[in-house]
Design a protein around this motif. Structure first.
Motif, PDB file in Angstrom:
ATOM      1  N   THR A  76     -39.403   6.755  45.908  1.00  8.45           N
ATOM      2  CA  THR A  76     -38.358   7.587  45.308  1.00  8.45           C
ATOM      3  C   THR A  76     -39.165   7.497  44.101  1.00  8.45           C
ATOM      4  O   THR A  76     -39.378   8.461  43.147  1.00  8.45           O
ATOM      5  N   MET A  77     -39.321   6.452  43.675  1.00  6.25           N
ATOM      6  CA  MET A  77     -40.159   6.389  42.035  1.00  6.25           C
ATOM      7  C   MET A  77     -41.680   7.231  42.112  1.00  6.25           C
ATOM      8  O   MET A  77     -41.801   7.917  40.865  1.00  6.25           O
ATOM      9  N   GLU A  78     -42.414   7.028  43.448  1.00  2.00           N
ATOM     10  CA  GLU A  78     -43.385   8.330  43.247  1.00  2.00           C
ATOM     11  C   GLU A  78     -43.075   9.741  43.732  1.00  2.00           C
ATOM     12  O   GLU A  78     -43.768  10.838  43.085  1.00  2.00           O
ATOM     13  N   THR A  79     -41.901   9.837  44.004  1.00  2.00           N
ATOM     14  CA  THR A  79     -42.230  11.570  44.489  1.00  2.00           C
ATOM     15  C   THR A  79     -40.825  12.023  43.501  1.00  2.00           C
ATOM     16  O   THR A  79     -40.780  13.388  43.418  1.00  2.00           O
ATOM     17  N   GLY A  80     -40.219  11.011  43.352  1.00  2.00           N
ATOM     18  CA  GLY A  80     -39.018  11.861  42.018  1.00  2.00           C
ATOM     19  C   GLY A  80     -38.247  12.663  43.101  1.00  2.00           C
ATOM     20  O   GLY A  80     -36.946  13.338  42.890  1.00  2.00           O
ATOM     21  N   VAL A  81     -37.940  11.964  44.909  1.00  2.00           N
ATOM     22  CA  VAL A  81     -36.867  12.428  45.394  1.00  2.00           C
ATOM     23  C   VAL A  81     -36.359  11.666  46.588  1.00  2.00           C
ATOM     24  O   VAL A  81     -36.906  10.229  46.736  1.00  2.00           O
TER      25      VAL A  81
END
Length: 184
Positions: A76-81
């Motif tokens: 989630t932190m890497e993709t923002g999803v």
């Protein structure tokens, strides 16, 4: 009311809602360290804000689920999803005294003005009692289904054992007749 006092009132209102919410509201930084821990979180998990602030979320994540949690968190932190922004996720959690809790939560990704994720806010509710009730109901339903299945089998067996004579319009049996020594 002026625009600046309206903003101040909204900020106060937001702080009051977070502080006084019976739901646990927890905010973490990109590394998963706790930056905000409201009274609802203290009541739910047993840790005071002083104990929780700056600690890892491992504080409340069961050991066997930590690897899975951190893989999802980092993704989630890497993709923002995240798929939990508008969906409740039900998971186990751990209370300070070691007992397992059932919780449901949703999250909001917190972004700075540049759009960079600076944290995650989670709103959590404990549902242990409801989950226990649901489990008991599922057990009773399974028992009832087994009973109905057994009764159906018994009825089918009894139905197969009963012979029903058939009669013609004239009242004579349509079953084949056999001769006996009395038929001479």
């Amino acid at each position: 009311m002026s625009e600046s006092s309206s903003t101040l009132d909204q900020a106060w209102l937001a702080r009051a809602v977070v502080a006084d919410s019976p739901e646990a509201i927890v905010v973490t930084d990109p590394q998963g360290r706790i930056d905000l821990w409201n009274a609802g979180a203290a009541n739910m998990f047993g840790y005071s804000a002083e104990d929780a602030l700056g600690a890892s979320l491992d504080l409340i994540i069961p050991v066997k689920l930590r690897d899975r949690h951190w893989r999802g968190y980092e993704h989630t932190m890497e993709t923002g999803v995240t798929k939990y922004g508008d969906t409740l996720l039900g998971v186990p959690a751990t209370h300070q005294d070691g007992r397992q809790l059932s919780i449901e939560f949703s999250v909001a990704l917190l972004r700075d003005d540049a759009g960079t994720i600076v944290g995650i806010a989670a709103v959590m509710r404990e549902v242990s009692e409801r989950r226990a009730t649901e489990k008991a109901l599922r057990t009773k339903l399974a028992e009832a289904e087994r009973t109905v299945t057994a009764l159906r089998a018994t009825v089918a067996d009894l139905t197969n054992r009963v012979t029903r004579p058939t009669m013609s319009v004239q009242g004579w049996s349509e079953q084949p007749c056999t001769t006996t020594s009395f038929d001479a």
